[in-house]
Design an enzyme around this catalytic site. Sequence first.
Site, PDB file in Angstrom:
ATOM      1  N   ASP A 157       8.056   3.316   5.489  1.00 18.14           N
ATOM      2  CA  ASP A 157       8.219   4.685   5.982  1.00 18.14           C
ATOM      3  C   ASP A 157       9.673   4.929   6.376  1.00 18.14           C
ATOM      4  OD1 ASP A 157       5.453   5.560   5.798  1.00 18.14           O
ATOM      5  OD2 ASP A 157       5.106   3.936   7.220  1.00 18.14           O
ATOM      6  N   GLU A 188      -0.503  -5.709   5.589  1.00 13.49           N
ATOM      7  CA  GLU A 188       0.859  -5.771   5.043  1.00 13.49           C
ATOM      8  C   GLU A 188       1.696  -6.810   5.778  1.00 13.49           C
ATOM      9  OE1 GLU A 188       1.025  -1.077   3.684  1.00 13.49           O
ATOM     10  OE2 GLU A 188       1.940  -1.655   5.556  1.00 13.49           O
ATOM     11  N   THR A 247       0.848  -1.199   0.000  1.00  9.99           N
ATOM     12  CA  THR A 247       0.000   0.000   0.000  1.00  9.99           C
ATOM     13  C   THR A 247       0.885   1.252   0.000  1.00  9.99           C
ATOM     14  OG1 THR A 247      -1.656  -1.174   1.300  1.00  9.99           O
ATOM     15  CG2 THR A 247      -1.788   1.222   1.350  1.00  9.99           C
ATOM     16  N   GLY A 248       0.353   2.339  -0.564  1.00 10.04           N
ATOM     17  CA  GLY A 248       1.070   3.622  -0.493  1.00 10.04           C
ATOM     18  C   GLY A 248       1.318   4.198  -1.871  1.00 10.04           C
ATOM     19  N   SER A 249       1.956   5.364  -1.892  1.00 12.69           N
ATOM     20  CA  SER A 249       2.150   6.052  -3.163  1.00 12.69           C
ATOM     21  C   SER A 249       3.199   5.355  -4.038  1.00 12.69           C
ATOM     22  CB  SER A 249       2.543   7.511  -2.921  1.00 12.69           C
ATOM     23  OG  SER A 249       3.670   7.568  -2.081  1.00 12.69           O
ATOM     24  N   GLY A 279       2.347   3.985   7.818  1.00 10.35           N
ATOM     25  CA  GLY A 279       1.978   5.390   7.602  1.00 10.35           C
ATOM     26  C   GLY A 279       0.619   5.504   6.938  1.00 10.35           C
TER      27      GLY A 279
HETATM   28  C1  5RP Z   1       1.335   1.919   4.353  1.00  6.53           C
HETATM   29  C2  5RP Z   1       2.804   1.757   4.321  1.00  6.53           C
HETATM   30  C3  5RP Z   1       3.554   2.347   3.168  1.00  6.53           C
HETATM   31  O1  5RP Z   1       4.360   1.390   2.599  1.00  6.53           O
HETATM   32  C4  5RP Z   1       4.409   3.479   3.690  1.00  6.53           C
HETATM   33  O2  5RP Z   1       3.577   4.397   4.376  1.00  6.53           O
HETATM   34  C5  5RP Z   1       5.142   4.184   2.546  1.00  6.53           C
HETATM   35  O3  5RP Z   1       4.236   4.904   1.770  1.00  6.53           O
HETATM   36  P1  5RP Z   1       4.681   5.770   0.533  1.00  6.53           P
HETATM   37  O4  5RP Z   1       5.118   4.823  -0.528  1.00  6.53           O
HETATM   38  O5  5RP Z   1       3.418   6.533   0.156  1.00  6.53           O
HETATM   39  O6  5RP Z   1       5.789   6.705   0.950  1.00  6.53           O
HETATM   40  O7  5RP Z   1       3.400   1.164   5.184  1.00  6.53           O
HETATM   41  O8  5RP Z   1       0.754   1.393   5.516  1.00  6.53           O
END
Ligand code: 5RP
Length: 219
Positions: free
Chosen positions: A84, A103, A28-30, A96
């Site tokens: 993160d 996950e 998950t995440g960008s 995050g």
């Molecule tokens: C979500 C996560 C993401 O992998 C982490 O927050 C990184 O996110 P991004 O790729 O947006 O920087 O652990 O729960």
Amino acid sequence: MNQNELKKKVAWYVLKYIPFNTIIGIGTGSTVSYFIDALSTIKHLVKGVVSSSYSSTLKLKNLGFSIYDLNSVNNILVYVDGADEINHQLQMIKGGGAALTGEKIISSVAHKFICIVDKSKYVKHLGGFPLPVEVIPIACNYVMNRLKKFGGICKCRNNVITENGNIIIDIHNLKIYDPVKLENLINLIDGVVTVGLFANRKADLLLIGTENGVKKICC
Ligand code: 5RP
């Protein structure tokens, strides 16, 4: 290059590590969102995916991937996710995006965890990023009091309910000297569902997006 460009770079680079005709675990995440875009270009070579969150599932569905329930899958060769923070031993802080429980479960099933980050996430010591802990709502006060003993400042994440109906407590300014020990101790607290410390199940391969290319670090 800005941070998003570095995320995109590493998200496309990881395609070369994707085994054909298997089920891929998706985080998950960008950074992962860029990875899903990249993966869609070889969708015909992917049997299907197991996803760690509603947001990733929605994007994968819209792109036409076959989504598998984890309970119907016995073998995931590769799980791809961001972080993160990640240290030199490939232990991570994640959560995050509040998807830490899904996950952690999917990454535990997977044979290989490939972590994709931009260079800002690679650190010597974990703890600069607040450590997320998913907690059953009625245990909030109790868990917070127990967590305070590890140092740092606990804050309940405002207006966030996880996909499992729980809350997130973030521990700010925490000095993490022994990630495995801390993960195990936090896991023992009643009411804790998951701690966003991935020290027992760390990454097997780290890919870091930098201006000078993608740096590879194996465990
Ligand atoms: C979500 C996560 C993401 O992998 C982490 O927050 C990184 O996110 P991004 O790729 O947006 O920087 O652990 O729960």
